[in-house]
Design an enzyme around this catalytic site. Structure first.
Site, PDB file in Angstrom:
ATOM      1  N   ASN A 122       0.887  -1.169   0.000  1.00 49.49           N
ATOM      2  CA  ASN A 122       0.000   0.000   0.000  1.00 49.49           C
ATOM      3  C   ASN A 122       0.921   1.214   0.000  1.00 49.49           C
ATOM      4  O   ASN A 122       1.494   1.565   1.025  1.00 49.49           O
ATOM      5  CB  ASN A 122      -0.894  -0.014   1.242  1.00 49.49           C
ATOM      6  CG  ASN A 122      -1.726   1.249   1.356  1.00 49.49           C
ATOM      7  OD1 ASN A 122      -1.767   2.068   0.437  1.00 49.49           O
ATOM      8  ND2 ASN A 122      -2.397   1.420   2.499  1.00 49.49           N
ATOM      9  N   GLU A 168      -5.402  -4.971  10.307  1.00 49.59           N
ATOM     10  CA  GLU A 168      -4.399  -3.933  10.543  1.00 49.59           C
ATOM     11  C   GLU A 168      -4.722  -3.205  11.851  1.00 49.59           C
ATOM     12  O   GLU A 168      -5.549  -2.286  11.866  1.00 49.59           O
ATOM     13  CB  GLU A 168      -4.408  -2.918   9.392  1.00 49.59           C
ATOM     14  CG  GLU A 168      -4.049  -3.503   8.052  1.00 49.59           C
ATOM     15  CD  GLU A 168      -3.411  -2.461   7.136  1.00 49.59           C
ATOM     16  OE1 GLU A 168      -2.322  -2.742   6.622  1.00 49.59           O
ATOM     17  OE2 GLU A 168      -3.986  -1.374   6.958  1.00 49.59           O
ATOM     18  N   LYS A 228       0.176   4.207  -0.272  1.00 51.52           N
ATOM     19  CA  LYS A 228      -0.452   5.401   0.331  1.00 51.52           C
ATOM     20  C   LYS A 228      -0.197   6.611  -0.579  1.00 51.52           C
ATOM     21  O   LYS A 228      -0.210   6.465  -1.797  1.00 51.52           O
ATOM     22  CB  LYS A 228       0.050   5.598   1.763  1.00 51.52           C
ATOM     23  CG  LYS A 228      -0.121   4.305   2.587  1.00 51.52           C
ATOM     24  CD  LYS A 228       0.070   4.467   4.060  1.00 51.52           C
ATOM     25  CE  LYS A 228      -0.137   3.117   4.757  1.00 51.52           C
ATOM     26  NZ  LYS A 228      -0.049   3.185   6.194  1.00 51.52           N
ATOM     27  N   GLY A 258       2.448   2.333  10.748  1.00 51.90           N
ATOM     28  CA  GLY A 258       3.392   3.441  10.609  1.00 51.90           C
ATOM     29  C   GLY A 258       4.066   3.832  11.911  1.00 51.90           C
ATOM     30  O   GLY A 258       4.694   4.879  12.009  1.00 51.90           O
ATOM     31  N   GLU A 273      -6.780   4.652   7.686  1.00 53.25           N
ATOM     32  CA  GLU A 273      -6.543   6.092   7.440  1.00 53.25           C
ATOM     33  C   GLU A 273      -7.756   6.734   6.799  1.00 53.25           C
ATOM     34  O   GLU A 273      -8.042   7.911   7.033  1.00 53.25           O
ATOM     35  CB  GLU A 273      -5.262   6.258   6.588  1.00 53.25           C
ATOM     36  CG  GLU A 273      -4.022   5.997   7.438  1.00 53.25           C
ATOM     37  CD  GLU A 273      -2.838   5.425   6.687  1.00 53.25           C
ATOM     38  OE1 GLU A 273      -2.808   5.481   5.449  1.00 53.25           O
ATOM     39  OE2 GLU A 273      -1.934   4.892   7.364  1.00 53.25           O
TER      40      GLU A 273
HETATM   41  P1  13P Z   1       3.037   0.346   7.633  1.00 54.66           P
HETATM   42  O1  13P Z   1       3.556  -0.941   7.050  1.00 54.66           O
HETATM   43  O2  13P Z   1       3.768   1.569   7.162  1.00 54.66           O
HETATM   44  O3  13P Z   1       2.898   0.282   9.113  1.00 54.66           O
HETATM   45  O4  13P Z   1       1.547   0.526   7.045  1.00 54.66           O
HETATM   46  C1  13P Z   1       0.683  -0.535   7.121  1.00 54.66           C
HETATM   47  C2  13P Z   1      -0.530  -0.188   6.352  1.00 54.66           C
HETATM   48  O5  13P Z   1      -1.292   0.687   6.731  1.00 54.66           O
HETATM   49  C3  13P Z   1      -0.762  -0.895   5.100  1.00 54.66           C
HETATM   50  O6  13P Z   1      -2.041  -0.648   4.619  1.00 54.66           O
END
Ligand code: 13P
Length: 255
Positions: A13, A170, A15, A176, A100
């Site tokens: 992802n 998640e 983002k 993050g 998010e």
């Molecule tokens: P991170 O791997 O940066 O913690 O993010 C996970 C995430 O939100 C994947 O959708």
């Protein structure tokens, strides 16, 4: 073991990262290092990178996904993108209900369900995200929260359509933050999600569904997480932005 029946899916992802040139560069770096994957490999890129990603991944084993889609086919929904717009481009996957989106953009279990419906109707495979907040974990209501999110999101989804759903657990506190759920914590909640699916669709469907873990999964911790019976892959944020890191996770899932 049922795990052997399920194909692992490692999805990046991205983002809100990477412009078109950067996207092309990352995909070119990824292609050779994930070519031998024994799992499915997906990259979910910003809308503006979709066309670049479709072109750059052509002929490779990397599949392309978007990070959201709207529930309507078209209309006055400024800034939204329909599921048909994605499939028309050849996009095969879409993330729905990422925390998010829930946290910052008012996404609710109901709108997640509407988006899931539209994505399935358009022929997409959905990566449906569920997960609890830190306060909810501390209150001991993780399984209730995740069960409810899963049940509402799957409202009106048939057993046949369920085959195009991947669920990503998640935990919001692990995203993050560098704070990963322990492999046992991930496995426990993934198992709970599988039981919810079994309750709704029967044991065979529960056994067959791919349930990923996401939240600070990286090259160092992937093998332990992915080794767990109920962890069938990962949804990777930060570590999906670097080819060697993402490739290491794909390699861990291919063992
Ligand atoms: P991170 O791997 O940066 O913690 O993010 C996970 C995430 O939100 C994947 O959708």
């Amino acid at each position: 073991m049922n795990k052997a029946l399920r194909k692992a899916v490692i999805a990046g992802n991205w983002k809100m990262n990477k412009n078109r040139a950067e996207a092309k560069e990352l995909i070119e770096a990824l292609k050779p290092v994930v070519a031998d994957a024994k799992c499915d490999v997906v990259i979910c890129v910003p809308y503006t990178d979709l066309e670049t990603a479709m072109a750059a991944t052509k002929g490779s084993n990397i599949k392309v996904g978007a990070q959201n889609c709207h529930w309507a086919k078209s209309g006055a929904f400024t800034a939204e993108i329909s599921a048909d717009m994605l499939t028309e481009m050849g996009v095969e996957y879409v993330i729905i209900g990422h925390s998010e989106r829930r946290q910052y953009f008012g996404e609710s279990d109901i709108t997640v369900n509407h988006r899931v419906r539209a994505a399935l109707d358009a022929g997409l495979t959905v990566i449906l995200c569920v997960g609890e907040l830190l306060e909810q974990r501390e209150q001991g209501i993780t399984s209730e929260i995740v069960s409810m999110q899963t049940k509402v999101a799957l409202g009106g989804v048939s057993a046949e359509e369920l085959k195009r759903i991947i669920i990503a657990y998640e935990p919001v506190w692990a995203i993050g933050t560098g704070k990963t759920a322990t492999a046992d914590q991930a496995n426990e909640v993934n198992h709970c999600i599988r039981e919810v699916v079994a309750e709704l669709y029967g044991k065979a469907a529960g056994d067959a569904i791919t349930v990923q873990y996401g939240g600070s999964m990286n090259a160092a911790n992937a093998e332990e997480l992915l080794g767990k019976e109920d962890v069938d892959g990962g949804l990777i944020g930060g570590a999906s932005l670097k080819a060697p890191d993402f490739a290491a996770i794909v390699a861990a899932a291919s063992k």
